[in-house]
Scaffold this motif. Structure first.
Motif, short mmCIF file in Angstrom:
data_model
loop_
_atom_site.label_atom_id
_atom_site.label_comp_id
_atom_site.label_asym_id
_atom_site.label_seq_id
_atom_site.Cartn_x
_atom_site.Cartn_y
_atom_site.Cartn_z
N HIS A 86 0.86 -1.19 0.00
CA HIS A 86 0.00 0.00 0.00
C HIS A 86 0.89 1.24 0.00
N PRO A 87 0.83 2.07 -1.03
CA PRO A 87 1.73 3.24 -1.12
C PRO A 87 1.26 4.39 -0.25
N GLU A 88 1.71 4.41 0.99
CA GLU A 88 1.24 5.43 1.91
C GLU A 88 2.30 5.70 2.97
N GLY A 89 2.42 6.95 3.37
CA GLY A 89 3.32 7.31 4.44
C GLY A 89 4.77 7.37 4.01
N VAL A 90 5.68 7.10 4.96
CA VAL A 90 7.11 7.13 4.70
C VAL A 90 7.58 5.72 4.39
N LEU A 91 8.21 5.56 3.24
CA LEU A 91 8.68 4.25 2.80
C LEU A 91 10.19 4.29 2.59
N LEU A 92 10.85 3.20 2.96
CA LEU A 92 12.24 2.96 2.59
C LEU A 92 12.25 1.81 1.60
N VAL A 93 12.79 2.06 0.42
CA VAL A 93 12.86 1.02 -0.61
C VAL A 93 14.33 0.67 -0.80
N LEU A 94 14.72 -0.55 -0.39
CA LEU A 94 16.12 -0.99 -0.46
C LEU A 94 16.28 -2.01 -1.58
N VAL B 10 7.73 2.96 7.55
CA VAL B 10 8.37 3.30 8.82
C VAL B 10 7.73 4.52 9.47
N ASP B 11 7.91 4.59 10.78
CA ASP B 11 7.57 5.78 11.56
C ASP B 11 8.87 6.46 11.96
N GLY B 12 8.88 7.75 11.97
CA GLY B 12 10.08 8.45 12.41
C GLY B 12 10.45 9.56 11.45
N ASP B 13 11.24 10.48 11.93
CA ASP B 13 11.66 11.63 11.14
C ASP B 13 12.95 11.29 10.40
N ILE B 14 12.83 11.01 9.12
CA ILE B 14 13.99 10.62 8.32
C ILE B 14 14.17 11.61 7.18
N ALA B 15 15.37 12.11 7.02
CA ALA B 15 15.69 12.98 5.90
C ALA B 15 16.45 12.18 4.84
N ARG B 16 16.38 12.67 3.60
CA ARG B 16 17.04 11.94 2.51
C ARG B 16 18.55 11.83 2.71
N ASP B 17 19.14 12.85 3.33
CA ASP B 17 20.57 12.83 3.55
C ASP B 17 20.93 12.48 4.99
N SER B 18 20.02 11.80 5.68
CA SER B 18 20.22 11.50 7.10
C SER B 18 21.23 10.37 7.29
N GLU B 19 21.68 10.22 8.52
CA GLU B 19 22.65 9.19 8.88
C GLU B 19 22.07 7.80 8.67
N VAL B 20 20.79 7.62 8.99
CA VAL B 20 20.20 6.30 8.84
C VAL B 20 20.18 5.86 7.38
N VAL B 21 19.87 6.77 6.45
CA VAL B 21 19.88 6.43 5.03
C VAL B 21 21.29 6.13 4.57
N ARG B 22 22.26 6.90 5.07
CA ARG B 22 23.67 6.65 4.70
C ARG B 22 24.14 5.29 5.17
N GLU B 23 23.81 4.93 6.43
CA GLU B 23 24.24 3.64 6.98
C GLU B 23 23.60 2.48 6.23
N LEU B 24 22.32 2.62 5.91
CA LEU B 24 21.67 1.55 5.15
C LEU B 24 22.32 1.38 3.78
N GLY B 25 22.62 2.49 3.13
CA GLY B 25 23.23 2.42 1.81
C GLY B 25 24.62 1.81 1.82
N GLU B 26 25.34 1.94 2.95
CA GLU B 26 26.71 1.41 3.04
C GLU B 26 26.76 -0.02 3.52
N ALA B 27 25.61 -0.56 3.95
CA ALA B 27 25.59 -1.94 4.45
C ALA B 27 25.89 -2.92 3.33
N GLU B 28 26.53 -4.04 3.69
CA GLU B 28 26.94 -5.04 2.70
C GLU B 28 25.71 -5.62 1.99
N GLY B 29 25.80 -5.70 0.68
CA GLY B 29 24.72 -6.28 -0.11
C GLY B 29 23.58 -5.34 -0.43
#
Length: 598
Positions: free
Chosen positions: A492-500, A570-589
């Motif tokens: 369901h396309p709603e709210g804040v989504l992280l697509v990995l 997800v719930d939470g305040d996430i910015a496109r250039d946030s630390e959480v997005v950076r860490e996810l992007g650097e994770a193996e695989g």
């Protein structure tokens, strides 16, 4: 009682504009407070009566909406000055006082209320019919002047008389039913009217021309808009064809009768009387034909009272204010004059698809273009409607929804400035080309009865190469994304989504959960979307031949066929250039991370 509209004087307008960042709506005429009350919570509403044309041009740059009745002239100059203007609402039916073409050129929606004053207009027509038959106007005036002229004011009965109606729309049809209730015979002229509906309403005959109608009627009423084809519809030649005992009525638009000709017809005795509520100029200019008609002893004249009932004014106010509310918050009108009319039942059918396609556009920009406009402007899009949806001819709301979704994350207004009138203009300005395709009865599964496909191509690609695809469908009123590029999904396309975009290997979900938990991000839902069959075969073949992963970095393994998407709500305040997005992007695989807000 509903609260009154905000009133302000000219000197305070600039101060109010500076202190209130909410969208602003100007109301230069008296409009029922019941409708305006709908707007107060979200918008600043200024009721400012008595404005001159110059005042209106000076004030309008500060306003996003304009609500008028019949007196305010919304000219091309006013519309050009309204740099923020998104909607002009006419609290009534006719829009003769609005330059609709100029509004369309500026991408401004013009709405009206085509049904709010039907009963009022029809009742006033009958009131004038009876008043002319029984000389009510002259009787009242002479008695107030202390004169008793009973013998001079003998009238006629309306029962068994023939009423001719030109224009058998909603008002005309209601007039017909009322007249039949008075014992009248009704004949009508309307080339677009349904003969079956007219017959069911009791209309005795639908004639083909004025020549067939005019000689036989005792009363004539016109209920048409003022168009080039209806301007001066009745002139001297037509009035001379009528019975000398006939009476004419006008509660529609000034100008359908030629006023000079009507004045002559009354003076010469070609007809016996007239009941007039509308004139070519209102109020009539001194010594004009309209003024002489209003003062004529054979005329019962009223000052444009056709819609002037408490109920009608409340109805049209509620109607247009509801539409203004929807337009200013990005919704759709139900009676746009300069766009295809969206009837309520049609809107109910389209509404979930409007939401779906808007979300698909937003998902495209934020997932494929990373929230930037670079991969939107200059691309060609194909919007495909499948099955039953393909049978809908009025897809303007769907087209506008796609444009709104595509630009919402890359425009200052968040897409709220996009509407069914200006969507094509905005798409052209941003270099977005959209083709619509209707696929009927393609033999696909039942799901395709509610399926929409969005494809995007490189400029000049001719539909091949670098194609990006999103598919979605509606189930009941709930919308789903079923395909995201090469991956089969169902979310369901709603709210804040992280697509990995990642390799589907053990431990990936746990690692992602740890990163989110570390940053206090709660997971509402999660879905793993695998490559569809065609994509798995193509990816495996590509990996076997070159060791590369489609749409990902070059690798030296054969794991391309194990690609997947992890879609997290997800719930939470996430910015496109946030630390959480950076860490996810650097994770193996993890090949790529998209943050999407819908």
């Amino acid at each position: 009682m509903a609260p009154s509209a905000i009133t302000s004087d000219t000197s305070s307008a600039g101060e109010a504009a500076a202190s209130d960042n909410r969208p602003r709506i100007l109301v230069p005429e008296k409009v029922s407070a019941e409708g305006l009350a709908l707007l107060h919570k979200l918008y600043t509403v200024d009721t400012r009566t008595g404005l001159t044309a110059e005042d209106l041009i000076a004030l309008i740059p500060s306003y996003h909406g304009l609500i008028v009745r019949s007196e305010t002239k919304v000219t091309a100059a006013v519309l050009a000055a309204g740099s923020k203007l998104r909607v002009v609402a006419r609290a009534g039916v006719g829009v003769d006082n609005i330059d609709v073409s100029a509004a369309t050129g500026h991408g401004i929606i013009v709405v009206n209320s085509p049904s709010g004053n039907i009963a009022a207009a029809a009742e006033h027509t009958i009131a004038l019919l009876l008043a002319t038959a029984r000389n009510v106007g002259r009787a009242d005036a002479t008695l107030k002047a202390a004169k008793w002229e009973r013998s001079k004011l003998v009238g006629i009965e309306v029962g068994r008389k023939t009423l001719g109606i030109i224009g058998l729309g909603k008002v005309g049809m209601k007039v017909a039913r009322m007249a039949i209730g008075l014992g009248m015979k009704v004949v009508a002229l309307d080339p677009y009217a349904s003969a079956d509906m007219a017959k069911q309403a009791g209309v005795e005959a639908l004639v083909e021309s004025l020549a067939d109608l005019l000689p036989v009627v005792d009363f004539l009423t016109i209920h048409t808009p003022l168009l080039a084809s209806t301007l001066n519809l009745l002139g001297e030649a037509e009035l001379q064809k009528m019975k000398p005992t006939a009476r004419v009525l006008n509660v529609a638009r000034g100008g359908v009768y030629n006023e000079e000709a009507l004045l002559k017809a009354l003076d010469e005795g070609w007809i016996a009387g007239a009941g007039l509520d509308v004139f070519t100029a209102e109020p009539p200019a001194l010594d004009s034909a309209a003024a002489r008609l209003a003062a004529h002893p054979k005329v019962v004249a009223t000052p444009h009272l056709g819609a002037s009932t408490v109920e009608a004014q409340e109805n049209v106010s509620m109607d247009v204010c509801t539409q203004v509310l929807e337009i200013l918050r990005g919704g759709l009108p139900t009676a746009a004059v300069n766009a295809p009319l969206i009837m309520p039942e049609e809107y109910r059918r389209l509404e979930p698809f409007v939401r779906l396609i808007e979300r698909m556009g937003g998902l495209y920009t934020q997932h494929f273009a990373g929230g930037r406009g670079g991969m939107v402007g200059g691309r060609r899009f194909e919007l495909v409607y499948h099955g039953e949806l393909a049978e809908i001819s009025n897809t303007r709301p769907l087209f506008a929804a796609l444009v709104k979704g595509l630009v919402s994350s890359i425009s200052d207004a968040g897409g709220r400035d996009v509407n069914i009138v200006n969507a094509t203009l905005i798409a052209r300005e941003r270099g977005i080309a959209i083709d619509e395709k209707h696929v009927r009865n393609d033999g696909s599964p039942a799901l395709h009865a509610s399926l929409v496909t969005l494809r995007s191509f490189e400029p000049g690609g001719g539909g091949t190469g670098h194609e990006q695809v999103i598919e979605g469908y509606v189930s009941g009123k709930v919308i789903f994304i079923s395909k995201l590029d090469r991956f089969a999904a169902n979310f369901h396309p709603e709210g804040v989504l992280l697509v990995l975009h990642n390799y589907d290997e053990p431990g990936k979900i746990g690692n992602v959960g740890m990163v989110l938990g570390k940053h206090g991000i709660n997971i509402k839902f999660m879905q793993v979307a695998a490559l569809n069959r065609e994509a798995r075969e193509a990816a495996a073949a590509a990996a076997a031949s070159s060791g590369s992963v489609v749409d990902g970095p070059v690798v030296d393994t054969g794991d391309a066929a194990k690609e997947a998407l992890m879609i997290l709500g997800v719930d939470g305040d996430i910015a496109r250039d946030s630390e959480v997005v950076r860490e996810l992007g650097e994770a193996e695989g993890i090949l790529n991370v998209s943050l999407v807000r819908l």
